[in-house]
Design an enzyme around this catalytic site. Sequence first.
Site, PDB file in Angstrom:
ATOM      1  CE1 TYR A  87      21.276 -20.778  84.752  1.00  0.00           C
ATOM      2  CE2 TYR A  87      20.598 -22.887  83.846  1.00  0.00           C
ATOM      3  CZ  TYR A  87      20.797 -21.531  83.708  1.00  0.00           C
ATOM      4  OH  TYR A  87      20.519 -20.941  82.501  1.00  0.00           O
ATOM      5  CG  ASP A  96      26.967 -26.285  86.733  1.00  0.00           C
ATOM      6  OD1 ASP A  96      27.915 -25.596  86.326  1.00  0.00           O
ATOM      7  OD2 ASP A  96      25.794 -26.123  86.348  1.00  0.00           O
ATOM      8  CE  LYS A 137      25.580 -19.046  81.258  1.00  0.00           C
ATOM      9  NZ  LYS A 137      25.066 -19.961  82.255  1.00  0.00           N
ATOM     10  NE  ARG A 151      24.211 -37.750  65.077  1.00  0.00           N
ATOM     11  CZ  ARG A 151      24.421 -39.070  64.881  1.00  0.00           C
ATOM     12  NH1 ARG A 151      25.059 -39.803  65.772  1.00  0.00           N
ATOM     13  NH2 ARG A 151      24.004 -39.634  63.767  1.00  0.00           N
TER      14      ARG A 151
HETATM   15  C1  LIG Z   1      24.046 -20.939  82.308  1.00  0.00           C
HETATM   16  C2  LIG Z   1      24.203 -22.086  83.238  1.00  0.00           C
HETATM   17  C3  LIG Z   1      23.796 -23.377  82.882  1.00  0.00           C
HETATM   18  C4  LIG Z   1      23.110 -23.660  81.551  1.00  0.00           C
HETATM   19  O1  LIG Z   1      23.941 -23.417  80.469  1.00  0.00           O
HETATM   20  P1  LIG Z   1      23.408 -23.004  79.002  1.00  0.00           P
HETATM   21  O2  LIG Z   1      24.676 -22.849  78.241  1.00  0.00           O
HETATM   22  O3  LIG Z   1      22.604 -21.754  79.139  1.00  0.00           O
HETATM   23  O4  LIG Z   1      22.571 -24.139  78.503  1.00  0.00           O
HETATM   24  C5  LIG Z   1      24.003 -24.390  83.772  1.00  0.00           C
HETATM   25  N1  LIG Z   1      24.563 -24.167  84.988  1.00  0.00           N
HETATM   26  C6  LIG Z   1      24.950 -22.947  85.376  1.00  0.00           C
HETATM   27  C7  LIG Z   1      25.567 -22.762  86.724  1.00  0.00           C
HETATM   28  C8  LIG Z   1      24.785 -21.859  84.526  1.00  0.00           C
HETATM   29  O5  LIG Z   1      25.155 -20.636  84.918  1.00  0.00           O
END
Ligand SMILES: *Cc1c(COP(=O)(O)O)cnc(C)c1O
Length: 387
Positions: free
Chosen positions: A105, A177, A202, A53
């Site tokens: 998001y 982000d 992603k 962890r």
């Molecule tokens: C998918 C996404 C998230 C969340 O990520 P997860 O891996 O699904 O928890 C946050 N911000 C953006 C821009 C995203 O496309």
Amino acid sequence: MANDYSSQRFETRCVHVGVDKDDTFNSCITPIYPTSTFRFESLGKTKGYDYTRSGNPTRRALEESLASLEGGIDCRATCTGMSAINACMHLFRPGDHIIAGHDIYGGTYRLFASPFTDFGLKFSFVNMQNLDRVRQALTPQTRCIWIETPSNPLLNLVDMAGLASIAHGAGAITIADNTFMSPYFQRPFDHGVDIVLHSTTKYLNGHSDVVGGAVITRHQPHADRIGFIVNALGLACSPFDAWLVLRGIKTLGPRMEVHQRNALAVAEALKKHPRVERVYYPGLTDHPHHELARRQMLGFGGMLSFDVIGGRHEAERVMLGTKLYSMAESLGGVESLIEHPETMSHASMSAEARAGAGITDKTLRVSVGIEHADDLIADLLGALDRS
Ligand SMILES: *Cc1c(COP(=O)(O)O)cnc(C)c1O
């Protein structure tokens, strides 16, 4: 780290940074260390790890890679993108105020508007394309401006340098982000941003076979605090997931180039189709933020949205009429996906919030994959013809 790659270019660092971690058998690929715990050699003496962890060599390899690609000093890899956002929000205390975009998001909006509002954080959701609105939203308690650019699903851009300067003038920080562009096409630190985070689910992983996240820091106090929070809250990702993301990152550059080339080709084809009302892609010269995109990003990415003529019914017929695009949420994988933000990715937003952000029932979002562009165009235009 065995080698210093700091003078190497981005694509070289994608392939090499963090990757050699095996002095036992000299494997060229980072081993997966699926262990929960590590032997001590004597009291207080370990080989750098005591409990997974808190730290794990495979995860550390991924963290070194991402810190290098974004240009930060440290990274913590988390089990989801949401856990990366969760970690960042724990930098703040009840009463602190955070300004975020009105079109962030959906999952981030839900996390802010519900659990963290319940914990006493205050949020303002504003249209950050207009910097005056951001200035007007500042309060003496503002501690953070939360940046997501381009936005999801309408691909609006916000000016990162402008927002960073507003935040710093008010004694606040900026957190970006960077999921949609990946560090290949956008480096928020170069524009004054303080913390960068990703859903590695992603583009970074790129193969739709893992969920993960990461927080990258550039100031030592943030690095220390995020490290503490990720361990204390138990947000870190598993060694297997870290290994998959590290594997995906090796091809990030070539993948992003193809995503972008295909997205531009699909966007241009959609623009000419009589059943398409509007196309949203920052690489199109008539996109309202095309100039800012050229200034702030290193490319235009692989995401686009478009409005079909009609409404929900026509949108659904187009989605179901394609063969190559899976009707699915998420993005950034090698395969193309198509989805309906109003009822899918952005269903967690309130109807008012969606309307404010301009998300309607005729909007479709496409994550353009790395298939052949001609096949992608023929399939999508065929579905439009039949709709
Ligand atoms: C998918 C996404 C998230 C969340 O990520 P997860 O891996 O699904 O928890 C946050 N911000 C953006 C821009 C995203 O496309």
